[in-house]
Structures are given as structure tokens and as C-alpha cells.
Design a protein around this motif. Structure first.
Motif, PDB file in Angstrom:
ATOM      1  N   UNK A 169       0.804  -1.165  -0.123  1.00 30.60           N
ATOM      2  CA  UNK A 169       0.114   0.092  -0.055  1.00 30.60           C
ATOM      3  C   UNK A 169       0.874   1.219  -0.022  1.00 30.60           C
ATOM      4  N   UNK A 170       2.032   1.154   0.583  1.00 31.41           N
ATOM      5  CA  UNK A 170       2.887   2.469   0.602  1.00 31.41           C
ATOM      6  C   UNK A 170       3.922   2.598  -0.506  1.00 31.41           C
ATOM      7  N   UNK A 171       3.919   1.528  -1.412  1.00 31.33           N
ATOM      8  CA  UNK A 171       4.991   1.436  -2.363  1.00 31.33           C
ATOM      9  C   UNK A 171       4.098   1.194  -3.751  1.00 31.33           C
ATOM     10  N   UNK A 172       3.293   0.536  -4.134  1.00 30.31           N
ATOM     11  CA  UNK A 172       2.478   0.040  -5.049  1.00 30.31           C
ATOM     12  C   UNK A 172       1.514   1.166  -5.607  1.00 30.31           C
ATOM     13  N   UNK A 173       1.249   0.769  -6.823  1.00 30.83           N
ATOM     14  CA  UNK A 173       0.086   1.788  -7.443  1.00 30.83           C
ATOM     15  C   UNK A 173      -1.287   1.234  -6.846  1.00 30.83           C
ATOM     16  N   UNK A 201      -8.958   1.382 -13.158  1.00 30.55           N
ATOM     17  CA  UNK A 201      -7.913   2.589 -13.142  1.00 30.55           C
ATOM     18  C   UNK A 201      -7.279   2.485 -11.790  1.00 30.55           C
ATOM     19  N   UNK A 202      -5.969   3.199 -12.007  1.00 34.00           N
ATOM     20  CA  UNK A 202      -4.985   2.983 -10.916  1.00 34.00           C
ATOM     21  C   UNK A 202      -4.330   4.231 -10.672  1.00 34.00           C
ATOM     22  N   UNK A 203      -3.984   4.697  -9.451  1.00 31.50           N
ATOM     23  CA  UNK A 203      -3.323   5.807  -9.232  1.00 31.50           C
ATOM     24  C   UNK A 203      -2.048   5.572  -8.197  1.00 31.50           C
ATOM     25  N   UNK A 204      -1.262   6.724  -8.270  1.00 25.80           N
ATOM     26  CA  UNK A 204       0.123   6.464  -7.635  1.00 25.80           C
ATOM     27  C   UNK A 204      -0.002   6.400  -6.111  1.00 25.80           C
ATOM     28  N   UNK A 205       1.125   5.959  -5.497  1.00 23.96           N
ATOM     29  CA  UNK A 205       0.934   6.041  -3.756  1.00 23.96           C
ATOM     30  C   UNK A 205       0.886   7.503  -3.441  1.00 23.96           C
ATOM     31  N   UNK A 206       0.747   7.800  -2.125  1.00 22.24           N
ATOM     32  CA  UNK A 206       0.974   9.235  -1.630  1.00 22.24           C
ATOM     33  C   UNK A 206       2.630   9.294  -1.331  1.00 22.24           C
ATOM     34  N   UNK A 207       3.106  10.470  -1.362  1.00 17.18           N
ATOM     35  CA  UNK A 207       2.536  11.729  -1.927  1.00 17.18           C
ATOM     36  C   UNK A 207       2.404  11.969  -3.391  1.00 17.18           C
ATOM     37  N   UNK A 208       2.555  11.033  -4.176  1.00 16.62           N
ATOM     38  CA  UNK A 208       2.483  11.503  -5.555  1.00 16.62           C
ATOM     39  C   UNK A 208       1.201  11.608  -6.310  1.00 16.62           C
ATOM     40  N   UNK A 209       1.227  12.299  -7.460  1.00 14.75           N
ATOM     41  CA  UNK A 209      -0.072  12.549  -8.321  1.00 14.75           C
ATOM     42  C   UNK A 209       0.249  12.651  -9.602  1.00 14.75           C
ATOM     43  N   UNK A 291       3.924  -4.619 -17.355  1.00 17.46           N
ATOM     44  CA  UNK A 291       4.627  -5.526 -16.658  1.00 17.46           C
ATOM     45  C   UNK A 291       4.457  -5.604 -15.345  1.00 17.46           C
ATOM     46  N   UNK A 292       4.018  -4.530 -14.628  1.00 18.78           N
ATOM     47  CA  UNK A 292       3.591  -4.350 -13.229  1.00 18.78           C
ATOM     48  C   UNK A 292       2.483  -5.209 -13.160  1.00 18.78           C
ATOM     49  N   UNK A 293       1.358  -4.563 -13.877  1.00 17.50           N
ATOM     50  CA  UNK A 293      -0.060  -5.164 -14.009  1.00 17.50           C
ATOM     51  C   UNK A 293      -0.054  -6.776 -14.277  1.00 17.50           C
ATOM     52  N   UNK A 294       0.726  -7.217 -15.034  1.00 21.44           N
ATOM     53  CA  UNK A 294       0.905  -8.797 -15.327  1.00 21.44           C
ATOM     54  C   UNK A 294       1.302  -9.478 -14.188  1.00 21.44           C
TER      55      UNK A 294
END
Length: 509
Positions: A169-173, A201-209, A291-294
Motif C-alpha cells: 500500500x505504501x509503494x505500489x500503485x 483505473x490505478x493511481x500512484x501512492x502518496x504523496x505522488x499524483x 509488466x507491473x500489472x501482469x
């Protein structure tokens, strides 16, 4: 001499009058139900037979009274007999040609134009055939499609929940809930195997956007050949700002920062690779995302596979979530789970790939999908069209023919998305009242004519981008409605061979 000539003439006249060319035994060019006409033909044929018998009787009487002919007369008889044979042979050949051209049933080749193509005007549309096709291929499959959608939605929920559990949760999308799009969720899927498209849909971990750079933005640097695409920049919160005063000044214990809590801990910085960016850039890369999603989907399925009695395999390693579900009974369901990035708070999504695309734009350019708005547009029309309208039936027929032709001659530049776009253009330009089920033949001709004209002109605009005809309640974003229209057939303008092959494909459908 004169007697011989007379005999020959009588035989020739009798044979011609009784020849099948003039009075055939079976008149295959006339409808069987015209009994009165057939009765008159038979009566006339009987009269001719009587006349022939009478002529033959008179001929035999002449022969009994005639003395033995001279040698000259004999040679004349052979001459006229030969001539009669030639006449009969010529008539027989002509009769065969006439039969082939007039009595041959109408087949596919008969409706081709001089150029070897079928045009919407010359194409034969049988209402009974169309109705039978709809009954067998559409109405009977609606219940099965509903059951497949229900199964896919339940399985996708379980798979994505398992995926979230294997992610850090702290590192992955962060992965959101799926959205069903495409023909299966728009109720016009007809071909098998059954295929469902889901966007996740996916989003980046905090504090990224994410920050978005669209092709239609005023300061866009997207190449002209990549219209409809954009770049996604990964940014860190506050990196473009001077920083908060709470971290640089002693404000005392009584002061509380509204942006930061006292319990906030510094977030760990992530490398561009961890944020799935292109090498040495801050822009999100499709290849890295896939690659990450697969890998994540593989781990997620490994956790829940024991719960299901079927096999799941990757259908295409170049597509992140192209899955094949195979049951023990042999039934197969195709499932495309596509990772996407939501454009701010809209229903437009940047997609890593389209299932029907052979070529995807290079990184870091992401194509923008308006599939949710297109689904909403179809729902908008469904509320206003007559009950049991024929618009989806027309689309199903055309996509069915397109798929059959693709199986015969291979793929072309024409896709099901082009066919759906053409239908949406017609729905926007015609009154709702003309889409009744009784008008299916006419609307199908309209759809084929529109596609033919689009291929000839090498121009088919995206139905939502820059189109003022789109109803306001569909809620297409303002920046998209004001953008310049995009030609979906632009590749055909640049590639003549591809255009010629696509035209041949369409005319043979």
C-alpha cells in the motif's frame, strides 16, 4: 426437287415449332403459382403436337405417291438434311446460352458491380433472412451474454481484491474498481468466443499524483500523428512549491498546520522505475505499467485459483490482462482487464492498450478512451428510439459480416470501433422515429453507404471529439467538445496499399 424441298421445309417448321426454346416443357422463368398461364401454355403445346402429327401424316402420304427421286434429288435431300442439322444445332447452342443467362438463380456474384464490388444499392437484402438472423444470433444470445457478464463481474471483483492484497500500500500503485465497456456491456455482442472488456483505473501512492498533457492543450507538444493521445507526468506533492512554513520555522506548540499533522512521517521517495516511469523521465510508461500489472495479476490469481474449477491463462503477453478462462466443459470466455488512468474527475481514461489494436503509440504517449461516454450515448438513444429499435441489430449484422470476411481474407484497417462510430454518427443525424424494427433494411443500407463513403473519402471523424451534435446530458468534457475533430481513418490517407486492401475487404463483406 421441289417435293424434297417441301418435305424438308415441313420437317424444319415442325421441329422449330415444337422446339423447347419456344415452348419448353417446364417454364422455369415463370412463377409456379400462375396456374392460368400454365394451363394456356399446355393447351397451346397440345395444339402444336396435333399440328405436327398432321404434318407428319401428310409428309408420309407425299412420300408414298412420290416416285423414286433422281440422284440429283438425293443429293439435294442430303444437302437440306445437313442444313437442317446445322439449324437445329445452332438453335440448341443458343438455347443453352439463353437458359444459363435467364434461368440461373441469383447468387452472390450476380449482385457485384462491374468493379467486382457490392454496393449498398445493388446488394440484395432479404427481410426474412435478416429477421431469421436476428432471431438466432441476437435474441437467443442475450440471456447467455447476461450470464457471462454476471460471472465476469464476480470473478473480476474477486481477482482485483486479491490483487490489492498482494500490493504494497505504501509503494505500489493503488487499484480502483473496474468499469465494463465495449460490445458485451453495450448489448450488441454477437460473435463468439465471448469477450468482455474491463478497464481498471490505478493511481500512484502518496504523496505522488498525475499531471496530464493532452494533445489538444494550448501548450501541447504531442506530434500531429498522435492526436487523441497525451502524456502522464508523475509529480510529488509540493515539489513545485517553495514548501510549507511549518517545516522551516518554529511556530510554537499552540500553532497547528492545516496541511500537515504532527503524526505525519516522511514519505519514502520512490525511484522513477518504482513509479513505472520511462527511463530518465517523469512520464508514466505503458510498458512498465503492463509488466507491473501482469505480475500482479499472476500473483493475485495464484492466491484464489483453488476456489475455482477452471483454468486461467494469459492470451497475449504483450497485453497486460488479456486472459482466457477455459472451463472443463470446453467453454471459453475471453477477458481483457486493461489498466487505465482516469483523466482528473471525468469518465475519460488513458489506456495502456486497446484490445483490437495491433500497434500502440510509443511511450510515453497514452491513447485516450471515451468508451464510457459512448456507452452513455447509446443509453441516451435507447430512451428516445422506438421500442425494439433496429440500431443495435444493424451494428450486429455489420460486425458479423466483418468478422466472417476477416476470417477469409485476414485483418484490415477496418475495426469494430469504426463500425460503431459510423452507427453513432447516423444516430446523431437521423430522427429517432426512423429506427423502428420495420426499417432495419433501410437503416442497414444507410450504415453500409456511410461506411463506403467514409472509406472512399478516407475520413471518419471521432463521434465525440469536436462534435457539437452530441447531446449535453452525455456530459463530454468541455475541452474535448471544443477540440478539433480527429480522423480515425488518417492511416489510410498515408498508406495507399492499406487503403486499397481495406476497400477490397469492405466490398467483399
Amino acid at each position: 426437287m421441289q417435293g424434297a424441298i417441301a418435305r424438308v421445309c415441313v420437317v424444319v417448321v415442325a421441329a422449330i415449332l415444337n422446339h423447347p426454346l419456344l415452348f419448353p416443357q417446364e417454364n422455369t422463368t415463370l412463377p409456379d403459382q400462375d396456374k392460368e398461364l400454365m394451363a394456356r401454355m399446355r393447351e397451346h403445346e397440345e395444339k402444336l403436337e396435333m399440328e405436327q402429327a398432321k404434318l407428319e401424316k401428310e409428309l408420309s402420304q407425299l412420300e408414298s405417291k412420290q416416285e423414286e427421286s433422281s440422284s440429283e434429288d438425293g443429293y439435294s435431300w442430303y444437302f437440306w438434311s445437313t442444313l437442317s442439322f446445322v439449324i437445329f444445332f445452332t438453335i440448341e447452342l443458343y438455347r443453352v446460352d439463353l437458359t444459363d443467362t435467364e434461368i440461373k438463380p441469383v447468387e452472390d456474384e450476380d449482385v457485384f458491380s462491374e468493379s467486382g464490388s457490392v454496393t449498398p444499392r445493388t446488394m440484395v437484402l432479404d427481410k426474412d433472412v435478416l429477421s431469421n438472423f436476428c432471431d438466432k444470433c441476437m435474441y437467443t444470445s442475450s440471456h447467455e451474454n447476461w450470464r457471462v457478464r454476471e460471472f465476469v463481474e464476480g470473478f473480476a471483483d474477486d481477482l482485483l481484491e486479491s490483487l490489492r492484497s498482494v500490493c504494497d500500500r505504501d509503494a505500489d500503485m493503488e487499484v480502483g474498481d473496474f468499469v465494463g465497456i465495449g460490445s458485451m456491456f453495450e448489448s450488441w455482442k454477437v460473435c463468439k468466443p465471448l469477450m468482455c472488456d474491463l478497464i481498471v483505473p490505478f493511481s500512484p501512492p502518496d504523496p505522488y499524483s498525475f499531471q496530464f498533457h493532452l494533445w489538444c492543450s494550448p501548450s501541447s507538444d504531442v506530434p500531429p500523428g498522435l492526436q487523441g493521445c497525451g502524456k502522464i507526468k508523475v509529480t510529488k506533492f509540493g515539489e513545485n512549491e517553495k514548501g510549507c512554513l511549518c517545516g522551516s520555522a518554529n511556530m510554537g506548540d499552540d500553532m497547528l498546520c492545516l496541511l500537515h499533522s504532527r503524526n505525519d512521517t516522511p514519505k519514502v521517495d520512490h525511484s522513477p522505475d518504482e513509479l513505472l516511469c520511462s527511463r530518465n523521465t517523469p512520464f508514466l510508461a505503458k510498458d512498465q505499467v503492463m509488466k507491473w500489472f501482469q505480475i500482479s495479476v499472476t500473483k493475485a490469481w495464484g492466491r484464489i485459483s483453488h476456489k475455482y474449477d477452471f483454468e486461467v491463462t494469459f492470451r497475449n503477453l504483450d497485453a497486460a490482462g488479456a486472459l482466457t478462462i477455459r472451463f472443463r466443459s470446453g467453454k471459453v470466455i475471453m477477458l481483457n482487464i486493461i489498466p487505465v488512468v482516469q483523466l482528473e474527475d471525468t469518465d475519460a481514461y488513458f489506456v495502456s492498450h486497446f484490445p483490437s489494436d495491433c500497434d500502440s503509440p510509443p511511450d510515453p504517449y497514452w491513447p485516450l478512451s471515451f468508451a464510457v461516454y459512448e456507452k452513455n450515448l447509446l443509453k441516451h438513444f435507447a430512451k428516445r428510439l422506438p421500442q425494439n429499435s433496429c440500431h443495435l441489430h444493424c451494428l450486429q449484422i455489420v460486425t458479423f459480416l466483418h468478422r466472417k470476411q476477416t476470417g477469409l481474407t485476414g485483418k484490415s484497417a477496418l475495426t469494430n470501433y469504426h463500425l460503431k462510430t459510423a452507427l453513432l454518427h447516423l444516430l446523431l443525424s437521423k430522427k429517432p422515429s426512423v429506427w423502428g424494427v420495420e426499417s432495419m433494411e433501410h437503416r442497414l443500407r444507410d450504415l453500409l453507404s456511410f461506411l463506403q463513403r467514409s472509406l472512399q473519402e478516407k475520413r471518419l471523424h471521432h463521434v465525440l471529439i469536436g462534435n457539437s451534435k452530441v447531446p449535453g446530458d452525455v456530459q463530454v468534457p468541455l475541452i474535448i467538445r471544443k477540440a478539433e475533430p480527429i480522423n480515425l481513418l488518417r492511416p489510410l490517407v498515408l498508406q495507399r496499399e492499406l487503403h486499397a486492401a481495406t476497400v477490397r475487404h469492405f466490398t467483399k463483406c
